[in-house]
Design an enzyme around this catalytic site. Structure first.
Site, PDB file in Angstrom:
ATOM      1  N   ASP A  99     -11.841   2.941   3.640  1.00  0.00           N
ATOM      2  CA  ASP A  99     -12.238   1.534   3.644  1.00  0.00           C
ATOM      3  C   ASP A  99     -13.754   1.391   3.543  1.00  0.00           C
ATOM      4  O   ASP A  99     -14.256   0.288   3.284  1.00  0.00           O
ATOM      5  CB  ASP A  99     -11.785   0.863   4.950  1.00  0.00           C
ATOM      6  CG  ASP A  99     -10.523   0.042   4.794  1.00  0.00           C
ATOM      7  OD1 ASP A  99     -10.282  -0.474   3.691  1.00  0.00           O
ATOM      8  OD2 ASP A  99      -9.787  -0.087   5.794  1.00  0.00           O
TER       9      ASP A  99
ATOM     10  N   LYS B 197       0.839  -1.210   0.000  1.00  0.00           N
ATOM     11  CA  LYS B 197       0.000   0.000   0.000  1.00  0.00           C
ATOM     12  C   LYS B 197       0.869   1.254   0.000  1.00  0.00           C
ATOM     13  O   LYS B 197       0.625   2.197  -0.747  1.00  0.00           O
ATOM     14  CB  LYS B 197      -0.911   0.031   1.233  1.00  0.00           C
ATOM     15  CG  LYS B 197      -2.166  -0.805   1.080  1.00  0.00           C
ATOM     16  CD  LYS B 197      -2.903  -0.944   2.406  1.00  0.00           C
ATOM     17  CE  LYS B 197      -3.940  -2.046   2.303  1.00  0.00           C
ATOM     18  NZ  LYS B 197      -4.398  -2.551   3.591  1.00  0.00           N
TER      19      LYS B 197
ATOM     20  N   GLN C 163      -5.544  -1.237   9.440  1.00  0.00           N
ATOM     21  CA  GLN C 163      -5.468  -2.605   8.916  1.00  0.00           C
ATOM     22  C   GLN C 163      -6.126  -3.582   9.887  1.00  0.00           C
ATOM     23  O   GLN C 163      -5.839  -3.588  11.083  1.00  0.00           O
ATOM     24  CB  GLN C 163      -3.998  -2.972   8.685  1.00  0.00           C
ATOM     25  CG  GLN C 163      -3.781  -4.327   8.052  1.00  0.00           C
ATOM     26  CD  GLN C 163      -4.266  -4.434   6.615  1.00  0.00           C
ATOM     27  OE1 GLN C 163      -4.231  -3.469   5.861  1.00  0.00           O
ATOM     28  NE2 GLN C 163      -4.729  -5.601   6.233  1.00  0.00           N
TER      29      GLN C 163
HETATM   30  N1  GUN Z   1      -7.917  -6.653   6.089  1.00  0.00           N
HETATM   31  C1  GUN Z   1      -8.261  -7.408   5.013  1.00  0.00           C
HETATM   32  N2  GUN Z   1      -8.818  -6.643   4.064  1.00  0.00           N
HETATM   33  C2  GUN Z   1      -8.819  -5.383   4.530  1.00  0.00           C
HETATM   34  C3  GUN Z   1      -9.260  -4.148   3.994  1.00  0.00           C
HETATM   35  O1  GUN Z   1      -9.776  -4.042   2.868  1.00  0.00           O
HETATM   36  N3  GUN Z   1      -9.084  -3.065   4.800  1.00  0.00           N
HETATM   37  C4  GUN Z   1      -8.535  -3.165   6.028  1.00  0.00           C
HETATM   38  N4  GUN Z   1      -8.432  -2.049   6.739  1.00  0.00           N
HETATM   39  N5  GUN Z   1      -8.119  -4.287   6.566  1.00  0.00           N
HETATM   40  C5  GUN Z   1      -8.263  -5.395   5.803  1.00  0.00           C
END
Ligand code: GUN
Length: 296
Positions: free
Chosen positions: A121, A54, A98
């Site tokens: 998100d 990311k 996350q």
């Molecule tokens: N963990 C697995 N997929 C995601 C996501 O799309 N966003 C976040 N914040 N955590 C995750």
């Protein structure tokens, strides 16, 4: 007839390039670039890999990345305080915490603390509610990426039968809302669904997001179905090595489906590309500057 393979990797690269191409116009209008803050608590190896890519792709898109790595023992109060700081930081347009978080932290409380305007998100109750109500919202990245692949492949989805397998807040529920928004007839199936093969066999569109390796075999599918496989499962390959497989049994599904996403290289790369798209959208909304490309 074998299915067309849906190249999510190429689609995601194109989306990232389109987002990157729009960053200079935002910078010219506001005097700054969009900023994305990513918070990682603890040392989950898979999460660390995602967070690293990311960060790299944020910079490649010309945006500012802010990474906050906190120890696994971080208290909920300290994490909430960091979210408050990021909510108030003018250089931050998007906040991603996350998941999963360590067990001593109340995930729902942390998500709810994120300012909805920065919730790239799309996990806050406000954005989830707005999506369900058909109002403009920040939409979860993985399901929005799946929808982009489906529309690119099928065009208008009106009236199609769609089955979503999985009911998580991250994928299944928002995916169902998005498909409903496209006027599909939507079924959400899950671990307690009776006669899942019969439910899946009705579907023109199957989105599998259960996290069970190769659970959906090809003979469950209606011939000509479009299959989106969200699963990323690491299994033993037999020779001491491991490999990634989806929730769909690719080798049999490819014989029945009209089109299918592979694992890896299908849905996976879409998530970060849509995250960058959401960050750009959030930045424009916060700055009150219209986005030049409405197709994004
Ligand atoms: N963990 C697995 N997929 C995601 C996501 O799309 N966003 C976040 N914040 N955590 C995750």
């Amino acid at each position: 007839m074998t299915a067309t393979v849906i190249d999510g990797k190429a689609f995601a690269a194109d989306l990232r390039a389109r987002v990157a191409g729009l960053v200079p116009a935002f910078a010219a209008a506001t005097g700054r670039v969009p900023g994305l803050a990513v918070v990682l608590v603890g040392e989950d190896p898979a999460s660390a890999v995602y967070v690293k890519s990311k960060g790299r792709m944020t910079k490649e898109a010309g945006m500012a990345g802010f990474e906050h790595r906190l120890p696994a023992e971080t208290t909920q109060a300290d994490l909430l305080a960091l979210v408050d700081t990021l909510n108030a930081d003018g250089a931050v347009d998007g906040i991603l915490v996350q998941l999963p978080l360590p067990r001593h932290i109340d995930e729902a409380a942390v998500i709810a603390r994120i300012a909805p305007a920065k919730d790239v998100d799309g996990f806050t109750p406000e954005n989830a509610g707005r999506l369900a109500a058909g109002l403009p919202a920040l939409v979860p990245c993985t399901p929005l990426g799946c929808l982009m692949l489906l529309k690119d492949r099928l065009g208008d989805l009106t009236g199609l039968d769609a089955v979503v397998i999985g009911r998580s807040n991250i994928v299944g529920k928002p995916m169902a809302q998005l498909l409903l928004g496209e006027s599909c007839t939507v079924t959400i199936a899950h671990s307690r669904t009776r006669d899942l093969p019969a439910v899946v066999r009705r579907a023109d569109i199957v989105v599998a997001a259960v996290g069970r390796p190769r659970m959906v075999p090809g003979d469950w599918l209606k011939p000509g179905a479009t299959v989106i496989d969200v699963g990323i499962n690491r299994i033993e390959a037999g020779d001491g090595k491991t490999r990634l497989v989806g929730d769909v049994d690719y080798d049999s599904a490819v014989e029945t489906a009209a089109a299918i996403t592979p694992v890896p290289g299908g849905v996976g790369p879409m998530t970060i590309a849509v995250l960058l798209r959401n960050t750009l959208v959030a930045a424009h909304r916060r700055a009150g500057v219209p986005l030049a490309d409405a197709s994004l």
